[in-house]
Each structure stands twice: as structure tokens, then as C-alpha cells.
Motif scaffolding. Sequence first.
Motif, short mmCIF file in Angstrom:
data_model
loop_
_atom_site.label_atom_id
_atom_site.label_comp_id
_atom_site.label_asym_id
_atom_site.label_seq_id
_atom_site.Cartn_x
_atom_site.Cartn_y
_atom_site.Cartn_z
N GLU A 37 48.36 31.46 41.37
CA GLU A 37 49.31 32.38 40.36
C GLU A 37 48.51 32.92 39.53
O GLU A 37 48.38 34.01 39.15
N GLU A 38 47.90 32.14 38.99
CA GLU A 38 47.13 32.85 37.92
C GLU A 38 45.77 34.20 38.73
O GLU A 38 45.35 35.21 38.51
N GLN A 39 44.82 33.75 39.47
CA GLN A 39 43.99 34.56 40.29
C GLN A 39 45.15 35.58 40.71
O GLN A 39 44.30 36.80 40.45
N LEU A 40 45.92 35.33 41.25
CA LEU A 40 47.10 36.95 41.50
C LEU A 40 47.48 37.55 40.83
O LEU A 40 46.61 39.31 41.09
N ARG A 41 47.70 37.30 39.62
CA ARG A 41 47.91 38.15 38.22
C ARG A 41 46.70 38.86 37.54
O ARG A 41 46.77 40.13 37.12
N VAL A 42 45.64 38.49 37.37
CA VAL A 42 44.44 38.81 37.02
C VAL A 42 44.01 39.77 37.87
O VAL A 42 43.58 40.37 37.33
N SER A 43 43.71 39.53 39.52
CA SER A 43 42.95 40.46 39.98
C SER A 43 44.67 41.55 40.10
O SER A 43 43.71 42.82 40.42
N GLU A 44 45.69 41.93 39.73
CA GLU A 44 46.47 42.84 39.66
C GLU A 44 45.99 43.21 38.48
O GLU A 44 46.32 44.59 38.82
N MET A 45 46.14 43.03 36.95
CA MET A 45 45.88 43.54 35.93
C MET A 45 43.95 44.26 36.51
O MET A 45 43.78 45.42 35.35
N LEU A 46 43.39 43.92 37.08
CA LEU A 46 42.02 43.98 37.41
C LEU A 46 41.69 45.06 38.75
O LEU A 46 40.68 45.42 39.39
#
Length: 323
Positions: free
Chosen positions: A265-274
Motif C-alpha cells: 500500500e505504501e509503495q503504491l501511494r509513493v509511486s502515485e505521488m512520484l
Amino acid sequence: MVALSILDIVPVPEGYTPGEALRRSLCLARKAEEWGYRRYWIAEHHNMIGAAGAATGTVVGYIAGGTQTIRVGAGGIMLPNHAPLVVAEQFGTLESLYPGRIDLGLGRAPGTDAITAQALRRDPARAGAFADEVLELQGFLAPSRVGQVVEAVPGAGLSLPLWILGSSDSGARTAATLGLPFAFASHFAPSGLLKALQVYRDEFQPSQQCREPYTLLGVNVVIADTNEEAEWQFTSIQQRFLNIVRGQPKRLPAPADMSSRWSKEEQLRVSEMLKYSFVGTLETVREKLAEFIDHTQPDELIVSATLFDADARLRSYEHLAQI
């Protein structure tokens, strides 16, 4: 030709002091001037131990004083944190010292957390009056009028370009209504980019400063000799945003293996921001950036490369200048 500029949060890496971070930024600005970058902007953040640009106007003066020709500015000043008169005086002073080289980007966000915003004496209601405060600031920078009681000295009558910064169509609408150039924070808030661009271009009203719409888009770029090395350096940026997602701001981490550092979930959120991050060799990034430019049609890109290693950061920007 799309111009290239640099956005610097003045990152403080683990094991370094803010003073060292500031000196690293001046070194980068001097190199950026040699490499032909158009402008060098400092971002306002507060209570972030990994960013040393809190006294944004002071840092702008430090960078401008250590360079010769590159435009230097705030990307941006969070206007509701400050009295418009004080901003006019500070940047009027900078423009007086470094004429024709100072930019003033304006945003409405606090640039920090809610508790720190209170420490800044920030009135939450002022964000809703952002457009009015921009007009007030413009009034202080305009030529003095007969009978004017309060003047910005220095400031009044100076040709100091203003920009509106935003991460949504709200900022785009403000920029369009006021006829000012618009800088979008797509380097960390990509989801609203396309709508904001449409709103800005559709609703733009010409002004004395800006006759046509002008867009500057933020992107993250990391270039190295190999794709693997670039991805490795990029993990510092990923960790920085992971710490933001967790509400645990820290100094900029060294590159690391990310496989066990975040949840899915954290990886997905960071990837969306970046999302708008372009990482790889010069040729890899050239191709990806060309697709982004074709899709968004910006007038200018402002690039963030918040890397732990100072030499890797310099090399990345040097490579990018070749594009």
C-alpha cells in the motif's frame, strides 16, 4: 524548445548539517548557471529536518549573490504565512540588489503541518483570500500612487515577475484570472495536472505581465550512466516520500534496497505521488520526457533531483542539460 529550470528544497542528507546543505545548493546553482538552466527556485518548507529552505528569501539572496546570470526565486513563498507588505519589501530588496534576476512564486499551502502552521501564526481563513492577497502584493509592487499611505520600500515600482503555484485546478483558476504564469507541482501531486492545465488555458485572461498562458511543470529527474545506477539513486527520493506518507519526516536518506522498507500500500501511494519521475540513462530519460512534453505541452520544466549524493546530483543535472 522547452526551457529547463531547477527546483531545490535544499535537502539535508543524513549526517550533514543545514549549513552544509546550503553550501551544496550554491555549488549546484553555480553549475546550473554554467549548464544553461533558466532559473533556480527555492521552496518554502517549515519544521522539516530534511529541508533547509525555510527562510526562503534569505536563501534566494544567498544563491543570487553567489551567481551571476541565472534567474533565482521562490518556488514559492506561501503567501498566507506572510504579510504581503513584508513579502513586497523582502523581494523588492532582492530585486534591487540583483535587478532582472528575481522571480516570486506564490502558493497558498502552509508548507508544513497544522501545528507548525499555528506556530507561524497562520490564520487558516487567509488561504481563502489568496487571490485578494496576491492583488494586495501587486499593489505594493506597483508604482507609488498620489496619496498612497503605505509603500513597500524597496519594492514599489519594480518589475518583479509573479507566478502562481498550485497542485489543483483552484490554483490554475487563480493564475488564469490574474493573468499570471502558472507553475504546477506535478513532481509530487500529479493527479490534478491535466485538469489544471485545461482550466488555466481555457480561462486565461491576458495581463500586463503575461499576454498568453505560460506553464511551468514540476518533474523529478534522475540520470546516471546506467539505468540501474539511476534507480539506485532514486531510492533516496522514494524513501523521502515514504517518510512523508508515514508522517515521519527525516533527513534525506542514503540510497537503499526498497524491497523490505515499505508495504504494498505504501509503495503504491509513493509511486502515485512520484508518477512524473523520469529515471535512467540520458537516452532513457530523453525518450520519457519527450512523451511527457508531447502530452502536456509545457513552456518550461522545473526539475527536482533530491539526491543524497552531491556528486550524483550534479551529474544528473549535467546530463539533463544535454537534452
